[in-house]
Design an enzyme around this catalytic site. Structure first.
Site, short mmCIF file in Angstrom:
data_model
loop_
_atom_site.label_atom_id
_atom_site.label_comp_id
_atom_site.label_asym_id
_atom_site.label_seq_id
_atom_site.Cartn_x
_atom_site.Cartn_y
_atom_site.Cartn_z
N ARG A 59 0.86 -1.18 0.00
CA ARG A 59 0.00 0.00 0.00
C ARG A 59 0.89 1.23 0.00
O ARG A 59 1.76 1.38 0.83
CB ARG A 59 -0.91 0.01 1.23
CG ARG A 59 -1.88 -1.17 1.28
CD ARG A 59 -2.77 -1.07 2.51
NE ARG A 59 -3.59 -2.24 2.69
CZ ARG A 59 -4.84 -2.36 2.27
NH1 ARG A 59 -5.42 -1.36 1.63
NH2 ARG A 59 -5.52 -3.46 2.49
N LYS A 71 1.75 11.09 10.90
CA LYS A 71 1.21 9.78 11.30
C LYS A 71 2.11 9.12 12.35
O LYS A 71 3.33 9.25 12.29
CB LYS A 71 1.12 8.84 10.10
CG LYS A 71 0.21 9.31 9.00
CD LYS A 71 0.25 8.35 7.82
CE LYS A 71 -0.63 8.85 6.68
NZ LYS A 71 -0.53 8.00 5.50
N HIS A 118 3.94 7.81 2.53
CA HIS A 118 4.03 6.61 3.35
C HIS A 118 3.50 5.41 2.59
O HIS A 118 2.51 5.50 1.87
CB HIS A 118 3.20 6.83 4.63
CG HIS A 118 3.07 5.61 5.47
ND1 HIS A 118 1.86 5.00 5.71
CD2 HIS A 118 3.99 4.88 6.12
CE1 HIS A 118 2.04 3.95 6.49
NE2 HIS A 118 3.33 3.85 6.75
N TYR A 131 -2.75 3.35 12.71
CA TYR A 131 -2.02 4.62 12.68
C TYR A 131 -2.93 5.78 13.02
O TYR A 131 -4.08 5.84 12.61
CB TYR A 131 -1.31 4.83 11.34
CG TYR A 131 -2.17 4.81 10.11
CD1 TYR A 131 -2.55 6.00 9.50
CD2 TYR A 131 -2.58 3.61 9.55
CE1 TYR A 131 -3.32 6.00 8.36
CE2 TYR A 131 -3.35 3.60 8.39
CZ TYR A 131 -3.72 4.80 7.81
OH TYR A 131 -4.49 4.79 6.68
N GLU A 142 -5.73 13.42 -1.50
CA GLU A 142 -4.80 12.30 -1.44
C GLU A 142 -4.06 12.15 -2.76
O GLU A 142 -4.64 12.30 -3.84
CB GLU A 142 -5.50 10.99 -1.10
CG GLU A 142 -4.48 9.87 -0.92
CD GLU A 142 -5.09 8.57 -0.48
OE1 GLU A 142 -4.53 7.95 0.43
OE2 GLU A 142 -6.11 8.15 -1.07
#
Length: 181
Positions: A59, A71, A118, A131, A142
């Site tokens: 991911r 995060k 990330h 997270y 995003e």
């Protein structure tokens, strides 16, 4: 709770104090006062996410432009290879990446500051990643950078070709990405 600097400015691996006895173990995953002192910032988390993935799932590399998120990542079950990429143009570590194995065995946490992408690759049969974020999720902000971008040359230590979502399969190159100042 102790922090170890990573090769990305402002990012830390957090080692927690584990208290073991014949019954099992206990540790604090999150303590606002201790954490803020540890990283010398005043962090307020607004959201906590849980991700369950099977082996070979990759991911990322995800980040939010405009409404950026810092995060704090941990793994409650299994193991992942967790990667961050510095997207802050003004940072001395811009374009650098850092990777670490996070697992339910080593109980390490990873602090990812605002301005970093990330991603993670699942090493175990399944993995549960938890997270906390400092900003809510905004799908329209995003962004996703290709996990195998040649300019980044991330060494994922893959056992097989990763299983990707359609969004991650269609991610953009690092050179096309929106960066942070």
């Amino acid at each position: 709770m102790q922090q170890l600097k990573t090769s990305i400015m402002g990012s830390y691996i957090i080692d927690v104090d584990i208290f073991k006895d014949s019954r099992g173990f206990f540790y604090e995953v999150w303590n606002k006062k201790k954490f803020n002192v540890l990283i010398n910032e005043n962090i307020n988390f607004v959201q906590e996410n849980f991700s369950h993935s099977k082996k070979n799932v990759l991911r990322g590399l995800h980040y939010q432009i405009k409404k950026p998120q810092a995060k704090l990542v941990s793994v409650s079950n299994g193991a992942v290879y967790d990667v961050i990429v510095d997207l802050r143009v003004s940072s001395p570590t811009f374009k650098n990446w850092f990777g670490v194995t996070l697992s339910s065995t080593n109980k390490k946490l990873l602090w990812i500051p605002i301005g970093c992408a990330h991603g993670f690759y699942v090493l175990s049969n399944t993995a549960d990643l938890v997270y906390k974020t400092t900003e809510h999720y905004f799908p329209k902000y995003e962004r996703c950078i290709k996990w195998n971008d040649q300019d980044l040359s991330i060494k994922w230590n893959l056992n097989n070709l990763p299983i990707l979502s359609s969004r991650d399969s269609n991610a953009i190159n690092f050179r096309e990405a929106e960066y942070f100042q």
